[in-house]
Design an enzyme around this catalytic site. Structure first.
Site, short mmCIF file in Angstrom:
data_model
loop_
_atom_site.label_atom_id
_atom_site.label_comp_id
_atom_site.label_asym_id
_atom_site.label_seq_id
_atom_site.Cartn_x
_atom_site.Cartn_y
_atom_site.Cartn_z
N LYS A 152 3.31 9.80 2.54
CA LYS A 152 3.26 10.75 1.43
C LYS A 152 3.96 12.02 1.82
O LYS A 152 4.17 12.30 3.00
CB LYS A 152 1.81 11.05 1.06
CG LYS A 152 1.16 9.91 0.26
CD LYS A 152 -0.22 10.29 -0.21
CE LYS A 152 -0.76 9.30 -1.21
NZ LYS A 152 -0.88 7.95 -0.64
N SER A 155 0.80 -1.21 0.00
CA SER A 155 0.00 0.00 0.00
C SER A 155 0.84 1.27 0.00
O SER A 155 0.31 2.36 -0.17
CB SER A 155 -0.93 0.01 1.21
OG SER A 155 -0.15 -0.05 2.37
#
Lengths: 219, 219
Positions: free
Chosen positions: B174, B135
């Site tokens: 991120k 992921s």
DNA sequence: ATTATAAGCGAACACGCGTTCGATGTCAAG
DNA sequence: CTTGACATCGAACGCGTGTTCGCTTATAAT
């Protein structure tokens, strides 16, 4: 110059002791460990290891021996110093000096890693390169990353290799598979496309064993 | 317990000497380096450093002192041992013990790196996690990678962070940007989409300072 | 048979090194 | 003024440590 079994034992003991204790052993500690009762025999064998370039000795200093590798002191045998030889970019083959040449052993920058990060095996023939540009992003390798490579010209299925594709005049990093005489180069990120190449159109330049990405100084 | 300036000098000298020479200094070497003419004064100061937990000493052994950190010997001050505390997975917030607690300092696996790989600054509050699952591929971080993180709950623009997104019940890695009251989480790989999140819906769990990808043992 | 080399040995020595002792000076607290 | 803590000092000591010496044995080459 071949070492005797006794000399190899002494050398291994020095490595272990130095790692464990944070200091080199004394002549008497070595003698005890390898069953030599006389300090002069230990001294004789250490002189041979010194001539072989495996250790260096400082005269009349307690614990004055050090492990050496490639003419340089090894602070701790758990660590490996890998020469940082330059860059890997898409448009050129990797230019690395051949191991054992003076260019290879010249005073480069280096990156120091623990042996267990490298998978605990052969640490010879390793070199590191900075990645330049975004062309390796399909290998999940970004501009600025450091790749640690093992110099080899063949590959096994699944290896992540640096391959020079001759007709495209391009280096790429991809997983190598050989299927029915064709070589498939598979990107690590499935969003990108696999390349199929004829074997004579490709030169394997090395295999990636580690990638390091530094995310800016924790300033 | 504050150290005197003299004690700090002694401590720095021990670090430098041990790195440079591959063995700890003697009491006389320390005395010469910091201008103490008497071995008993050096001994007195080393006893204080020992009580402070910064070094340990072995009695009646030459060069019998070692640098300590977190109750453990430091082989070489150039290296940092980072606790490997577990895993980072998409579906759970990162669960790390708070620094300074006994759970944090328990006997974990660790990864040892050089300080310069870490950008040479603060090596406190670092921990490492194995990445579990695919992921985080949009951060170019793959299953099995090791991420070294700095524990912090705020972020600056451009930091690569581990963020827990509350309504999605998901951790993501991120790049963090705050624009006009909205937080944008930008994937490292441009093939993936930026996420926009309200600040109250997100918890910053740490900042990534290094990523390590091991490509199988060089067997 | 002789010679050279490698590898071993114990002993003795010199010096490197850590520990201890008795001392002095400074400073802060009572 | 006295006391205690901290920091310094030189000297002496005991032992840790490396070096050297003279020796022996085994093996290989000549």
């Amino acid at each position: 110059m071949a070492l005797s079994e006794r000399q190899q034992q002494i050398y291994s003991y020095i490595q272990r002791f130095t790692s464990d204790k944070g200091r080199p052993p004394t002549i008497r500690e070595i003698g005890q460990a390898v069953n030599i009762s006389s300090t002069s025999v230990v001294n004789y064998n250490l002189n041979i290891l010194e001539k072989a370039g495996l250790i260096s000795r400082e005269k009349e200093v307690s614990r004055g021996l050090r492990l050496m590798g490639n003419g340089k002191p090894i602070a701790d045998p758990r660590f490996v110093q890998i020469p940082l030889l330059g860059r890997i970019v898409a448009g050129k083959p990797i230019e690395i000096p051949e191991a054992g040449t003076s260019a290879f052993e010249a005073d480069h920058e280096s990156v120091t890693l623990t042996r267990d990060l490298l998978g605990g095996s052969d640490s010879e023939n390793l070199y590191a390169l900075h990645v330049k540009g975004d062309s390796m992003i399909d290998a999940s390798i970004h501009d600025g990353d450091i790749v640690v490579m093992k110099h080899q010209e063949t590959a096994r299925n699944g290896d992540l290799v640096a391959a020079w594709i001759k007709d495209k005049q391009q280096t790429t990093l991809k997983r190598f598979f050989r299927e029915k005489g064709i070589i498939k180069l598979v990107p690590a990120n499935p969003s990108y496309k696999t390349i199929e190449v004829e074997p004579r159109n490709i030169a394997i330049q090395g295999k990636v064993v580690l990638v390091i990405r530094q995310l800016g100084a924790a300033a």
